[in-house]
Motif scaffolding. Structure first.
Motif, PDB file in Angstrom:
ATOM      1  N   HIS A  23       9.342   2.386  -6.809  1.00 18.14           N
ATOM      2  CA  HIS A  23       7.988   1.883  -7.070  1.00 18.14           C
ATOM      3  C   HIS A  23       7.062   2.113  -5.884  1.00 18.14           C
ATOM      4  N   VAL A  24       5.766   2.287  -6.178  1.00 25.78           N
ATOM      5  CA  VAL A  24       4.762   2.213  -5.122  1.00 25.78           C
ATOM      6  C   VAL A  24       4.553   0.718  -4.883  1.00 25.78           C
ATOM      7  N   VAL A  25       4.919   0.254  -3.693  1.00 27.43           N
ATOM      8  CA  VAL A  25       4.853  -1.180  -3.411  1.00 27.43           C
ATOM      9  C   VAL A  25       3.691  -1.544  -2.498  1.00 27.43           C
ATOM     10  N   ILE A  68       9.293 -11.829  -3.545  1.00 26.45           N
ATOM     11  CA  ILE A  68       8.800 -10.588  -4.153  1.00 26.45           C
ATOM     12  C   ILE A  68       7.723 -10.902  -5.186  1.00 26.45           C
ATOM     13  N   THR A  69       7.953 -11.910  -5.995  1.00 26.60           N
ATOM     14  CA  THR A  69       6.975 -12.301  -7.011  1.00 26.60           C
ATOM     15  C   THR A  69       5.651 -12.705  -6.362  1.00 26.60           C
ATOM     16  N   SER A  70       5.716 -13.460  -5.292  1.00 29.72           N
ATOM     17  CA  SER A  70       4.485 -13.848  -4.585  1.00 29.72           C
ATOM     18  C   SER A  70       3.778 -12.626  -4.019  1.00 29.72           C
ATOM     19  N   TYR A  71       4.541 -11.677  -3.507  1.00 29.84           N
ATOM     20  CA  TYR A  71       3.945 -10.449  -2.985  1.00 29.84           C
ATOM     21  C   TYR A  71       3.261  -9.669  -4.107  1.00 29.84           C
ATOM     22  N   VAL A 105       8.246  -7.201   2.833  1.00 29.26           N
ATOM     23  CA  VAL A 105       9.345  -6.601   3.601  1.00 29.26           C
ATOM     24  C   VAL A 105      10.505  -6.250   2.674  1.00 29.26           C
ATOM     25  N   ILE A 106      10.861  -7.157   1.789  1.00 32.23           N
ATOM     26  CA  ILE A 106      11.958  -6.912   0.840  1.00 32.23           C
ATOM     27  C   ILE A 106      11.596  -5.741  -0.082  1.00 32.23           C
ATOM     28  N   ALA A 107      10.366  -5.728  -0.577  1.00 32.62           N
ATOM     29  CA  ALA A 107       9.925  -4.670  -1.492  1.00 32.62           C
ATOM     30  C   ALA A 107       9.972  -3.309  -0.817  1.00 32.62           C
ATOM     31  N   LYS A 108       9.533  -3.240   0.421  1.00 36.01           N
ATOM     32  CA  LYS A 108       9.550  -1.951   1.132  1.00 36.01           C
ATOM     33  C   LYS A 108      10.980  -1.475   1.371  1.00 36.01           C
ATOM     34  N   ARG A 109      11.890  -2.433   1.568  1.00 30.86           N
ATOM     35  CA  ARG A 109      13.285  -2.069   1.816  1.00 30.86           C
ATOM     36  C   ARG A 109      14.012  -1.680   0.530  1.00 30.86           C
ATOM     37  N   VAL A 159       8.947   7.171  -7.956  1.00 23.46           N
ATOM     38  CA  VAL A 159       9.409   7.737  -9.221  1.00 23.46           C
ATOM     39  C   VAL A 159       8.260   7.637 -10.226  1.00 23.46           C
ATOM     40  N   ALA A 160       7.996   8.720 -10.924  1.00 19.05           N
ATOM     41  CA  ALA A 160       6.843   8.782 -11.828  1.00 19.05           C
ATOM     42  C   ALA A 160       6.874   7.708 -12.918  1.00 19.05           C
ATOM     43  N   ASP A 161       8.049   7.384 -13.434  1.00 19.37           N
ATOM     44  CA  ASP A 161       8.150   6.421 -14.537  1.00 19.37           C
ATOM     45  C   ASP A 161       8.148   4.965 -14.096  1.00 19.37           C
ATOM     46  N   ALA A 162       8.255   4.703 -12.809  1.00 21.58           N
ATOM     47  CA  ALA A 162       8.304   3.321 -12.317  1.00 21.58           C
ATOM     48  C   ALA A 162       6.882   2.830 -12.041  1.00 21.58           C
ATOM     49  N   PRO A 163       6.479   1.721 -12.647  1.00 18.91           N
ATOM     50  CA  PRO A 163       5.119   1.230 -12.418  1.00 18.91           C
ATOM     51  C   PRO A 163       4.936   0.766 -10.970  1.00 18.91           C
ATOM     52  N   SER A 164       3.715   0.911 -10.480  1.00 18.61           N
ATOM     53  CA  SER A 164       3.415   0.413  -9.138  1.00 18.61           C
ATOM     54  C   SER A 164       3.404  -1.119  -9.162  1.00 18.61           C
ATOM     55  N   PHE A 165       3.576  -1.721  -8.011  1.00 19.66           N
ATOM     56  CA  PHE A 165       3.527  -3.180  -7.950  1.00 19.66           C
ATOM     57  C   PHE A 165       2.132  -3.683  -8.323  1.00 19.66           C
TER      58      PHE A 165
END
Length: 124
Positions: free
Chosen positions: A44-46, A97-100, A34-38, A54-60
């Protein structure tokens, strides 16, 4: 009466000590999603259902594969590096977030590392 005047100070001191002695939170992956989506999905693709980022941001998922240690991810979120903004996340939010992020990695998870102090025998 004097004991009552000292009680509030003692209680706040005891509460402060308890906060510092409390163990780290065991993150909640659902809350982390929920936090990541917000907060994170604008860059990032979460999640697998997200279509833009954003192209330069790594996906989760990529982060989970590259950083198998929860502490590494948590430490990065505590002290973010540009271009990532400092969102002033609480310790609990970081753990969530880390656990997600770790839940997204399909490879087997390494066992949790115990602190060195936990491994030492205790005299009792």
């Amino acid at each position: 009466m004097a004991s009552y005047s000292r009680a509030p100070g003692f209680i706040s001191l005891a509460a402060s000590a308890a906060l510092f002695a409390a163990p780290a939170f065991a993150g909640d992956a659902q809350k982390g999603a929920v936090i990541a989506k917000r907060w994170c999905a604008s860059c990032h693709v979460v999640s697998s259902d997200q279509t833009t980022a954003v192209a330069d941001a790594p996906s989760f998922l990529d982060i989970a594969k590259r950083r198998p240690d929860k502490k590494q991810i948590g430490n990065f979120l505590i002290d973010p590096h540009p271009p990532m903004p400092d969102m002033h996340l609480s310790r609990r939010e970081i753990d969530d977030i880390t656990s997600y992020i770790r839940s997204l990695d399909p490879s087997p998870q390494p066992p949790e590392q115990k602190d060195k102090d936990d491994a030492l025998p205790k005299n009792g």
